[in-house]
Design an enzyme around this catalytic site. Structure first.
Site, short mmCIF file in Angstrom:
data_model
loop_
_atom_site.label_atom_id
_atom_site.label_comp_id
_atom_site.label_asym_id
_atom_site.label_seq_id
_atom_site.Cartn_x
_atom_site.Cartn_y
_atom_site.Cartn_z
N HIS B 149 0.84 -1.10 -0.01
CA HIS B 149 -0.04 -0.12 0.15
C HIS B 149 0.99 1.17 -0.06
CE1 HIS B 149 -1.61 3.39 2.68
NE2 HIS B 149 -2.39 3.38 1.75
N TYR B 152 0.94 9.21 -1.12
CA TYR B 152 1.27 10.30 -0.82
C TYR B 152 0.45 11.57 -1.30
CZ TYR B 152 5.63 7.76 0.23
OH TYR B 152 6.41 6.87 0.68
N GLY B 305 -22.00 11.63 -0.62
CA GLY B 305 -21.59 11.63 -2.07
C GLY B 305 -20.18 11.31 -2.42
N ARG B 307 -16.98 8.79 -3.21
CA ARG B 307 -17.04 7.90 -4.34
C ARG B 307 -16.78 6.34 -3.85
NH1 ARG B 307 -14.12 5.49 -8.97
NH2 ARG B 307 -15.47 5.90 -10.49
N VAL B 308 -17.50 5.89 -3.12
CA VAL B 308 -17.59 4.57 -2.50
C VAL B 308 -16.52 3.78 -3.21
CG1 VAL B 308 -18.54 2.63 -1.36
CG2 VAL B 308 -19.64 5.03 -1.16
N GLU B 309 -16.52 3.37 -4.51
CA GLU B 309 -15.83 2.45 -5.19
C GLU B 309 -14.23 2.77 -5.26
OE1 GLU B 309 -16.75 -0.66 -6.29
OE2 GLU B 309 -18.79 -0.33 -5.52
#
Lengths: 347, 347
Positions: B149, B152, B305, B307-309
């Site tokens: 992972h 920055y 609102g 962007r969950v994805e």
């Protein structure tokens, strides 16, 4: 989940001189057994123990495989029994747990609980408490068979003389299908509604709504499943203790008739690899709810010394996250999402 | 993750009359291009865009499959590019995202940030801000190859005249093996340490420790993996902006040399079904950290609102939870857990 919610409040570093309610209950149980004259603590413990046995026995009949039974004790009094069936014939993962916890509530927990329970003394450093409950999550293998969750719990605090001070009940149960069969949702809700209606016609609509609001993946704008009932903090301002105990008993007793017919008609249905994959994605949503939103899980995981394996027993054996997955227009998968976005009335 | 942390602070309901920094930057970019004289906002954007391309190109060479590229825009200014490779030859799931966000910080967010950034004006209702970052998570298929992972980011606020007020950098990278190869952990840490040492000999030890503390599944008493570096809120009280930008550039540039040799030597190693299962359990722990403890994820999911994805792209394609799993005494699985319970010095 029960086991956990309770453990958060325990502060084992606080000691007092007087005999604890744990000690009193232990003597009472040994000398008199448990009857309708016993304190609610002992009656609730007896009730959830009996039901755990009965539920486990019925689920073993459905699955054909036996549960593993883990018994654990707390040095301060109480303990729990975790019954787990993993990678069975019918269930991918099934857990039926009870816990009975005696401990002391530290001041910050008291102040938080006072929001709903004014009887709690705001002028003490700690209060003795008792908490017991039955928690269950069943994740079937067959993607056409729904996951089900249930939890019923009783909470009580004592004053310095060991007399009951505040007490309340909480709990509920809810159904989470990957594929929606209307008849399953209707049967599940009807059975629960009948149990509620015996006690108060206002309960089912009120607790059904509470359930849709609570089991909600707000970040996705979707409920976890097709709901059921959920309630908390039911105390003397609601009804008397006998009436509420009787209500909770009927709710818990309604579980087997609400779910067994569903699992029996779904468990052997043929399914496709695509349906299994969709189930895995829905399992991912279940994990999201439990780890992101469920208060019991969150508080449990923050508690030093909590039994993590009992807390996370609610998670499925396997889950999946796929970037930007969207079901086909007009598919059964899409219809489920529509219902989760706009909870329906089933009865 | 970058995309997310930022979106939390955006309150699109607040409007002002003056030209926004988004509008100014748009004109600057069009008229002058981007050079070393441009505002840091534009230089950071250019830098992470270049690196996203380079990293995606190198990962495509490793995997043999192409990334899907999703570009999204924000009506208030900025946007993002999500590059995702799912079910590839080498990677189960790989996401390399950048986001560039212009917006206004509401008062509660300002007050929270003032803890670390005294330059923020406490007497305003809202402040214009800019945030940009590159976020990446790679989950390889082979259980002998580690997950990695990286993130920055650069953050800046403007006063009412559109001049830079507070600014800071944050980020880090960390390695999460299911099977520990000491040589991999040593190589990863050595490469990062070299990048740090060019700027400040105190950075690596300080940020390595911060990383072990942050990426910690406290409820299990285990770090998520074997660490790397983590830092946040590096501003003028640390070093000047050019020096910090140069530091972050070197950190990000160190990624490919820190990870590519590892993935290349592990991706084709033979493995057993049991090793794959253990990887799935470790994936479950990864999900636990990201959903229970990671602040960026939590704040992101709370943001209406968001962007969950893009936020949940960090989750693995598949994961597993098994009740009371314990590795065999003396096994490689047990050794990994020992190292996660007692983080080691690798360099």
């Amino acid at each position: 989940l029960g086991a956990i919610v309770y453990s958060m409040y325990t502060d084992d570093t606080i000691k007092t001189e007087a005999p604890t309610i744990a000690e009193k209950d232990s003597i009472l149980k040994r000398e008199n057994g448990i009857s309708e004259q016993s304190p609610m603590r002992l009656r609730m413990e007896q009730f959830i123990k009996q039901h755990q046995k009965q539920i486990v026995a019925e689920l073993e009949k459905v699955d054909g495989q036996r549960f593993i039974v883990d018994t654990w004790e707390r040095p301060e009094g109480g303990g729990g029994i975790s019954c787990v069936l993993q990678d069975g014939n019918v269930f991918e993962k099934a857990g039926v747990n009870i816990s009975v916890v005696y401990g002391r509530l530290p001041r910050p927990a008291i102040m938080k609980m006072r929001a709903n329970h004014k009887a709690l003394d705001p002028d003490v450093e700690s209060l003795e408490f008792f908490a017991s409950g039955l928690s269950m999550v069943l994740h079937p293998k067959n993607p056409l068979a729904p996951t089900v969750h249930l939890n019923y719990r009783y909470f009580e605090t004592a004053d310095e003389q060991g007399n009951t001070n505040a007490w309340w009940y909480g709990g509920g149960c809810d159904l989470t299908p990957s594929y929606l069969f209307d008849e399953d949702a209707i049967h599940f809700h009807k059975t629960i509604k009948a149990a509620c209606d015996k006690h108060d016609k206002a309960y089912y609509p009120r607790f059904k709504k509470w359930c849709d609001q609570y089991f909600n993946n707000t970040h996705r704008g979707e409920t976890r499943g097709v709901g059921g009932i959920f309630f908390d903090d039911l105390d003397h301002t609601e009804k008397d203790q006998e009436q509420l105990f009787s209500f909770v008993q009927d709710c818990l007793s309604a579980f087997l008739p609400s779910y067994i017919p569903i699992i029996n008609r779904r468990k052997d249905m043929p399914f496709t690899e695509e349906q299994k994959q969709w189930q895995q994605l829905r399992r991912g949503r279940y994990v999201e709810f439990n780890l992101v939103h469920d208060r019991g899980t969150a508080f449990g995981l923050q508690t030093p010394g909590a039994r993590v394996e009992s807390i996370l027993m609610s998670l499925p054996l396997t889950a999946r996250w796929q970037y930007m997955h969207a079901p086909e227009k007009g598919s059964r998968e899409e219809r489920l999402l529509e219902v989760l976005k706009n909870p329906r009335e089933w009865v």
